[in-house]
Design a protein around this motif. Structure first.
Motif, PDB file in Angstrom:
ATOM      1  N   PRO A 100       3.482  12.272   5.257  1.00  0.00           N
ATOM      2  CA  PRO A 100       2.021  12.431   5.322  1.00  0.00           C
ATOM      3  C   PRO A 100       1.358  12.276   3.961  1.00  0.00           C
ATOM      4  CG  PRO A 100       3.116  14.134   6.608  1.00  0.00           C
ATOM      5  CD  PRO A 100       4.189  13.419   5.858  1.00  0.00           C
ATOM      6  N   GLU A 101       2.053  12.787   2.882  1.00  0.00           N
ATOM      7  CA  GLU A 101       1.424  12.683   1.570  1.00  0.00           C
ATOM      8  C   GLU A 101       1.341  11.240   1.086  1.00  0.00           C
ATOM      9  OE1 GLU A 101       5.584  14.622   0.845  1.00  0.00           O
ATOM     10  OE2 GLU A 101       3.957  14.751   2.301  1.00  0.00           O
ATOM     11  N   SER A 102       2.338  10.409   1.432  1.00  0.00           N
ATOM     12  CA  SER A 102       2.265   9.010   0.992  1.00  0.00           C
ATOM     13  C   SER A 102       1.164   8.264   1.753  1.00  0.00           C
ATOM     14  CB  SER A 102       3.618   8.305   1.189  1.00  0.00           C
ATOM     15  OG  SER A 102       3.915   8.143   2.567  1.00  0.00           O
ATOM     16  N   GLU A 103       0.981   8.595   3.031  1.00  0.00           N
ATOM     17  CA  GLU A 103      -0.088   7.963   3.799  1.00  0.00           C
ATOM     18  C   GLU A 103      -1.464   8.387   3.284  1.00  0.00           C
ATOM     19  OE1 GLU A 103       0.327   5.595   6.018  1.00  0.00           O
ATOM     20  OE2 GLU A 103       2.484   5.735   5.585  1.00  0.00           O
ATOM     21  N   LEU A 104      -1.608   9.687   2.958  1.00  0.00           N
ATOM     22  CA  LEU A 104      -2.889  10.164   2.456  1.00  0.00           C
ATOM     23  C   LEU A 104      -3.176   9.578   1.079  1.00  0.00           C
ATOM     24  CD1 LEU A 104      -5.396  11.880   2.583  1.00  0.00           C
ATOM     25  CD2 LEU A 104      -4.039  13.858   1.879  1.00  0.00           C
TER      26      LEU A 104
END
Length: 509
Positions: A100-104
């Protein structure tokens, strides 16, 4: 939200790194810290190696005592370097693939949204205030905060849901995200101290996303519009039917928001001449039902072609179904507007100049009283009205349905840009001039529609006045504001003759 700093499209990078906003960098630092990279020194070192590999050169960094400070230095260095933010995005994608952090982070680099830029604590406070709160005319507030072209299609259930919908919209060039514009509008609906708290919160968030200048402009605009001068307009356009002379084509435009123009066209109907007043009655009753929760004043305008300018709309009534119809002028200032001028763009420059002049100096000394001699010589009146002093004309008599070439009062006034024309069907010239002078005494031209309405009421009450107000009921006031042009769904409206001429020119080109 487009923060104004990103270039669009996959694989594109921020070619002006200095425009990477503080809010974007802050959100990225928070994301990396929440992902554990502030405490994970080896992981942070590996991320930095990947950034250098993606860039093809090392960043210049300083040593810092805490891991968060080191992350701030890395993110700031990436923001300054050409291709740096893209390199950071690629490094985190390699470190935490599919997380999720890489997508955000990818969204923050390429297309940051308002929701992504605000800390959780700020969003939590706002959620506690807006959830379950439904201000009056919520849909209008949403449309006002968003541009019409990007307004959310969904119908929000409360103010928090509306805020969340608006966080998905791009930020305009002026820098204030629609979501923050919405909070400002909601704050105006709240009593103190909550309204003040929302405005203070909004000031800090606007500073975060560098939208302070536009927020100040928005507040100034609201202060200027807070003097009770806002009106809702119902505009009704009547045209002769091109085939049956006993029929008329009626269109209408009804404002739902006094700060937005133009409204959408409400519909079109073909009506027999004998039924015109009753059809207008229904349009007005429908409008009043839609406006039942509003407190603004209402103005009624009729857009008429030259052939219908003497239609006695000022004598019409509403609520015929009750058996006791009520004269329209008791509730509304009634004016007419020129259909020909509205859609004759070659006349608009002069029209706008005179309207602005009237806004600055609406003196009664700027009224020209026509006389029969003015039309005796060809273009004599044109020459008189070419003097920019004149802002209103009192016609010597009612205009004929067809203009007289070279010597027509109404046509000359419209082409000269005179925004206000007034006439009476049969009053003596000296009596008409006396009444007009009385109407303009004190307030000048700016109060003419309201003063005319008051004089019609006074005539019914048989109030003692220094002039004979019995003629006021049949005064015709053409009051034309060039800032409120009408549009059909497909664009500016053109009367049939003008449309055919335009089509011919299009085919010829």
């Amino acid at each position: 939200m487009s923060a104004g700093e990103q270039t669009h499209g996959p694989g594109r990078e921020l070619h002006l790194p200095s425009t990477v906003r503080v809010a974007v960098r802050e959100a990225i630092v928070n994301l990396l810290a929440n992902a554990g990279l502030a405490a994970d020194r080896p992981g942070r070192s590996l991320m930095l190696e990947l950034i250098h590999d993606n860039l093809g050169f090392p960043l210049t960094l300083s040593e810092h005592a805490t891991g968060r400070d080191q992350l701030i230095d890395v993110v700031n260095a990436c923001a300054r370097a050409d291709g740096g933010m893209h390199a950071l995005d690629q490094a985190v994608r390699m470190l935490r693939p599919g997380s999720p952090e890489s997508e955000l982070l990818h969204r923050l680099v390429h297309e940051p949204r308002m929701h992504d830029l605000l800390p959780d604590s700020e969003l939590s406070w706002l959620r506690s205030v807006l959830r379950g709160f439904t201000p009056s005319r919520l849909g209008i507030l949403v449309r006002r905060a968003a541009s019409p072209a990007t307004c959310p299609a969904a119908d929000p259930g409360d103010a928090w849901e509306a805020f969340c919908l608006l966080t998905e919209l791009n930020t305009p060039a002026h820098g204030l995200p629609p979501a923050l514009a919405f909070v400002e509008l909601v704050a105006a609906k709240c009593a103190r101290p909550l309204g003040d708290e929302l405005r203070e919160w909004n000031t800090w968030q606007a500073r975060r996303v560098q939208g302070e200048a536009r927020l100040r402009e928005l507040r100034t605009e609201r202060e200027h519009n807070g003097g009770g001068e806002l009106r809702l307009h119902l505009v009704i356009m009547v045209e002769p039917d091109g085939i049956d002379p006993d029929r008329h084509v009626v269109s209408h435009w009804r404002q739902e928001d006094p700060q937005e123009w133009p409204p959408a066209r409400g519909g079109i109907a073909t009506i027999r001449g004998a039924d015109l007043e009753y059809h207008v009655d229904q349009l007005i009753v429908d409008a009043e039902r839609a406006w039942s929760e509003y407190r603004e004043e209402v103005a009624l305008e009729f857009v008429l072609p030259r052939a219908l300018v003497n239609l006695p709309v000022h004598r019409w009534c509403k609520e015929h179904e009750t058996g006791d119809p009520r004269p329209l002028f008791l509730d509304y200032p009634i004016v007419i507007r020129s259909l020909e001028r509205m859609f004759s763009r070659q006349w608009h420059r002069a029209w706008r100049i005179r309207w602005e002049a009237m806004s600055g100096n609406p003196s009664a000394e700027r009224v020209y009283y026509c006389s029969p001699q003015d039309t005796a010589g060809r273009h004599r009146l044109d020459a008189i009205l070419s003097d920019g002093k004149w802002l209103m004309m009192v016609l010597a008599g009612p205009p004929p349905t067809r203009p007289r070439p070279g010597g027509d009062e109404m046509a000359t006034g419209l082409r000269s840009g005179i925004p206000v024309l007034l006439w009476h069907p049969d009053a003596a010239t000296d009596v008409l001039h006396e009444v007009v002078a009385w109407l303009l005494d004190g307030g000048g031209l700016g109060d003419l529609p309201a003063r005319t309405q008051d004089s019609r009421r006074a005539a019914f009450r048989e109030v003692t006045n220094p002039v004979d107000l019995r003629i006021a009921r049949d005064l015709v006031v053409l009051w034309d504001d060039p800032s409120r042009l009408l549009f059909l769904d497909e664009g500016p409206y053109l009367p049939d003759a003008m449309r055919e001429d335009s089509d011919e020119r299009g085919r010829a080109s």
